[in-house]
Write a protein that holds these residues in place. Sequence first.
Motif, PDB file in Angstrom:
ATOM      1  N   ILE A 186       0.876  -1.173   0.000  1.00  0.00           N
ATOM      2  CA  ILE A 186       0.000   0.000   0.000  1.00  0.00           C
ATOM      3  C   ILE A 186       0.912   1.220   0.000  1.00  0.00           C
ATOM      4  CG2 ILE A 186      -1.902   1.220   1.106  1.00  0.00           C
ATOM      5  CD1 ILE A 186      -2.535  -1.425   2.606  1.00  0.00           C
ATOM      6  N   GLU A 187       1.004   1.883  -1.135  1.00  0.00           N
ATOM      7  CA  GLU A 187       1.921   3.015  -1.333  1.00  0.00           C
ATOM      8  C   GLU A 187       1.324   3.950  -2.371  1.00  0.00           C
ATOM      9  OE1 GLU A 187       4.316   5.790  -1.558  1.00  0.00           O
ATOM     10  OE2 GLU A 187       5.068   4.274  -0.172  1.00  0.00           O
ATOM     11  N   ASP A 188       1.227   5.237  -2.053  1.00  0.00           N
ATOM     12  CA  ASP A 188       0.607   6.185  -2.973  1.00  0.00           C
ATOM     13  C   ASP A 188       1.543   6.643  -4.097  1.00  0.00           C
ATOM     14  OD1 ASP A 188       1.951   7.507  -0.808  1.00  0.00           O
ATOM     15  OD2 ASP A 188       1.094   9.390  -1.481  1.00  0.00           O
ATOM     16  N   GLN A 189       2.837   6.604  -3.880  1.00  0.00           N
ATOM     17  CA  GLN A 189       3.782   7.047  -4.916  1.00  0.00           C
ATOM     18  C   GLN A 189       4.049   5.895  -5.885  1.00  0.00           C
ATOM     19  OE1 GLN A 189       7.217   9.285  -3.540  1.00  0.00           O
ATOM     20  NE2 GLN A 189       6.182   9.586  -1.575  1.00  0.00           N
ATOM     21  N   ARG A 190       3.654   6.106  -7.127  1.00  0.00           N
ATOM     22  CA  ARG A 190       3.714   5.039  -8.126  1.00  0.00           C
ATOM     23  C   ARG A 190       5.114   4.445  -8.281  1.00  0.00           C
ATOM     24  NH1 ARG A 190       2.855   6.650 -13.892  1.00  0.00           N
ATOM     25  NH2 ARG A 190       4.774   5.631 -14.473  1.00  0.00           N
ATOM     26  N   GLN A 199     -10.719  -3.651  -0.935  1.00  0.00           N
ATOM     27  CA  GLN A 199     -10.449  -4.806  -1.792  1.00  0.00           C
ATOM     28  C   GLN A 199      -9.644  -5.946  -1.161  1.00  0.00           C
ATOM     29  OE1 GLN A 199      -8.613  -3.384  -5.411  1.00  0.00           O
ATOM     30  NE2 GLN A 199     -10.017  -1.668  -5.546  1.00  0.00           N
ATOM     31  N   ILE A 200      -8.881  -5.700  -0.130  1.00  0.00           N
ATOM     32  CA  ILE A 200      -7.910  -6.685   0.345  1.00  0.00           C
ATOM     33  C   ILE A 200      -8.535  -7.968   0.879  1.00  0.00           C
ATOM     34  CG2 ILE A 200      -7.631  -5.970   2.762  1.00  0.00           C
ATOM     35  CD1 ILE A 200      -4.546  -6.108   2.174  1.00  0.00           C
ATOM     36  N   GLY A 201      -9.748  -7.904   1.375  1.00  0.00           N
ATOM     37  CA  GLY A 201     -10.393  -9.088   1.943  1.00  0.00           C
ATOM     38  C   GLY A 201     -10.713 -10.170   0.937  1.00  0.00           C
ATOM     39  N   GLY A 202     -10.774  -9.817  -0.349  1.00  0.00           N
ATOM     40  CA  GLY A 202     -11.086 -10.800  -1.381  1.00  0.00           C
ATOM     41  C   GLY A 202     -10.035 -11.881  -1.500  1.00  0.00           C
ATOM     42  N   GLN A 203      -8.780 -11.513  -1.376  1.00  0.00           N
ATOM     43  CA  GLN A 203      -7.678 -12.473  -1.405  1.00  0.00           C
ATOM     44  C   GLN A 203      -6.596 -11.952  -0.465  1.00  0.00           C
ATOM     45  OE1 GLN A 203      -6.165 -13.391  -5.259  1.00  0.00           O
ATOM     46  NE2 GLN A 203      -4.994 -15.111  -4.504  1.00  0.00           N
ATOM     47  N   LEU A 204      -6.702 -12.334   0.770  1.00  0.00           N
ATOM     48  CA  LEU A 204      -5.811 -11.834   1.815  1.00  0.00           C
ATOM     49  C   LEU A 204      -4.375 -12.309   1.592  1.00  0.00           C
ATOM     50  CD1 LEU A 204      -6.733 -10.019   4.080  1.00  0.00           C
ATOM     51  CD2 LEU A 204      -6.873 -12.000   5.556  1.00  0.00           C
ATOM     52  N   PRO A 205      -3.404 -11.390   1.591  1.00  0.00           N
ATOM     53  CA  PRO A 205      -1.996 -11.786   1.459  1.00  0.00           C
ATOM     54  C   PRO A 205      -1.466 -12.302   2.796  1.00  0.00           C
ATOM     55  CG  PRO A 205      -2.154  -9.428   1.731  1.00  0.00           C
ATOM     56  CD  PRO A 205      -3.565  -9.952   1.675  1.00  0.00           C
ATOM     57  N   ASP A 206      -0.204 -12.749   2.777  1.00  0.00           N
ATOM     58  CA  ASP A 206       0.431 -13.185   4.019  1.00  0.00           C
ATOM     59  C   ASP A 206       0.953 -12.004   4.818  1.00  0.00           C
ATOM     60  OD1 ASP A 206       0.173 -16.014   3.456  1.00  0.00           O
ATOM     61  OD2 ASP A 206       1.677 -15.679   1.901  1.00  0.00           O
ATOM     62  N   GLN A 246      -4.510   7.760   6.724  1.00  0.00           N
ATOM     63  CA  GLN A 246      -3.081   7.543   6.954  1.00  0.00           C
ATOM     64  C   GLN A 246      -2.795   6.057   7.182  1.00  0.00           C
ATOM     65  OE1 GLN A 246      -0.352  10.029   7.429  1.00  0.00           O
ATOM     66  NE2 GLN A 246      -1.807  11.023   6.057  1.00  0.00           N
ATOM     67  N   GLY A 247      -1.549   5.675   6.954  1.00  0.00           N
ATOM     68  CA  GLY A 247      -1.146   4.287   7.120  1.00  0.00           C
ATOM     69  C   GLY A 247      -1.388   3.744   8.509  1.00  0.00           C
ATOM     70  N   ASP A 248      -1.076   4.535   9.546  1.00  0.00           N
ATOM     71  CA  ASP A 248      -1.258   4.036  10.916  1.00  0.00           C
ATOM     72  C   ASP A 248      -2.733   3.818  11.245  1.00  0.00           C
ATOM     73  OD1 ASP A 248      -1.632   6.812  10.867  1.00  0.00           O
ATOM     74  OD2 ASP A 248      -0.796   7.122  12.862  1.00  0.00           O
ATOM     75  N   GLU A 249      -3.605   4.682  10.723  1.00  0.00           N
ATOM     76  CA  GLU A 249      -5.042   4.485  10.923  1.00  0.00           C
ATOM     77  C   GLU A 249      -5.508   3.227  10.212  1.00  0.00           C
ATOM     78  OE1 GLU A 249      -7.549   7.971  10.087  1.00  0.00           O
ATOM     79  OE2 GLU A 249      -5.686   9.127  10.061  1.00  0.00           O
ATOM     80  N   GLY A 250      -5.048   3.058   8.983  1.00  0.00           N
ATOM     81  CA  GLY A 250      -5.422   1.890   8.184  1.00  0.00           C
ATOM     82  C   GLY A 250      -4.918   0.598   8.797  1.00  0.00           C
ATOM     83  N   THR A 301      -0.987  -4.632  -5.364  1.00  0.00           N
ATOM     84  CA  THR A 301      -0.572  -3.303  -4.918  1.00  0.00           C
ATOM     85  C   THR A 301      -1.799  -2.402  -4.870  1.00  0.00           C
ATOM     86  OG1 THR A 301      -0.080  -2.475  -7.151  1.00  0.00           O
ATOM     87  CG2 THR A 301       1.733  -3.545  -5.949  1.00  0.00           C
ATOM     88  N   TYR A 302      -1.742  -1.443  -3.956  1.00  0.00           N
ATOM     89  CA  TYR A 302      -2.828  -0.476  -3.792  1.00  0.00           C
ATOM     90  C   TYR A 302      -2.223   0.919  -3.726  1.00  0.00           C
ATOM     91  CZ  TYR A 302      -5.191  -4.710  -2.250  1.00  0.00           C
ATOM     92  OH  TYR A 302      -5.689  -5.984  -2.169  1.00  0.00           O
ATOM     93  N   SER A 303      -2.872   1.877  -4.352  1.00  0.00           N
ATOM     94  CA  SER A 303      -2.366   3.255  -4.342  1.00  0.00           C
ATOM     95  C   SER A 303      -2.937   4.073  -3.191  1.00  0.00           C
ATOM     96  CB  SER A 303      -2.670   3.940  -5.676  1.00  0.00           C
ATOM     97  OG  SER A 303      -4.062   3.985  -5.900  1.00  0.00           O
ATOM     98  N   SER A 304      -3.878   3.501  -2.454  1.00  0.00           N
ATOM     99  CA  SER A 304      -4.449   4.217  -1.308  1.00  0.00           C
ATOM    100  C   SER A 304      -4.940   3.213  -0.271  1.00  0.00           C
ATOM    101  CB  SER A 304      -5.624   5.102  -1.742  1.00  0.00           C
ATOM    102  OG  SER A 304      -6.739   4.296  -2.100  1.00  0.00           O
ATOM    103  N   MET A 305      -5.040   3.664   0.958  1.00  0.00           N
ATOM    104  CA  MET A 305      -5.569   2.825   2.021  1.00  0.00           C
ATOM    105  C   MET A 305      -7.045   2.539   1.765  1.00  0.00           C
ATOM    106  SD  MET A 305      -5.051   1.005   4.672  1.00  0.00           S
ATOM    107  CE  MET A 305      -3.432   1.453   5.260  1.00  0.00           C
ATOM    108  N   GLU A 306      -7.745   3.516   1.198  1.00  0.00           N
ATOM    109  CA  GLU A 306      -9.167   3.318   0.899  1.00  0.00           C
ATOM    110  C   GLU A 306      -9.353   2.120  -0.030  1.00  0.00           C
ATOM    111  OE1 GLU A 306      -8.501   7.535   2.033  1.00  0.00           O
ATOM    112  OE2 GLU A 306      -7.526   6.201   0.617  1.00  0.00           O
TER     113      GLU A 306
END
Length: 118
Positions: free
Chosen positions: A24-28, A59-66, A78-82, A49-54
Motif C-alpha cells: 500500500i503506497e501512494d507514490q507510483r 479490496q484486500i479481503g477478497g484475497q488476503l496476502p500473508d 493515513q497508514g497508521d489508521e489503516g 498493490t494499492y495506491s491508497s488505504m481506501e
Amino acid sequence: MVEKTPTSERGESVKFGVIRVAVIEDQRDLREGLQMLINGAVGYRCARTYSSMEDALYQIGGQLPDVVLVDIGLPKIQGDEGIRVLKQRYPKLLLVALQFLAMTIRFQCSLRGLLGTC
C-alpha cells in the motif's frame, strides 16, 4: 493415496515457500519498485498493490496476502489508521509500516553534499 493440498486458516490453498505480499503506497514509482523487488526475491510474490488505504480496505479481503507493506504517509486515511482497521478486521494479518521520507531527505542531502550545496 491422494495427498490433500494444505490450506491456511482462511481456507485458501497454501504454496509452500511462497510468501504473498501486498503493498500500500501512494507514490507510483515506489509502489512499482517495491513490487519489482518483491517479485525478484526467491520465495516472495507481490500479490497485489494499492495506491491508497481506501482501495486496500475495500479490496484486500477478497484475497488476503500473508503480509502487507504499508506506507505511513498516505493521503486521506493515513497508514497508521489503516493498520489499526486492518488489524481489527484480520487479526492474524502481518503488517509492516514503511516510511520513505527519511530515506528521501538523507539521499537528497547526500546528493547536495556531493554537489557542495548541502
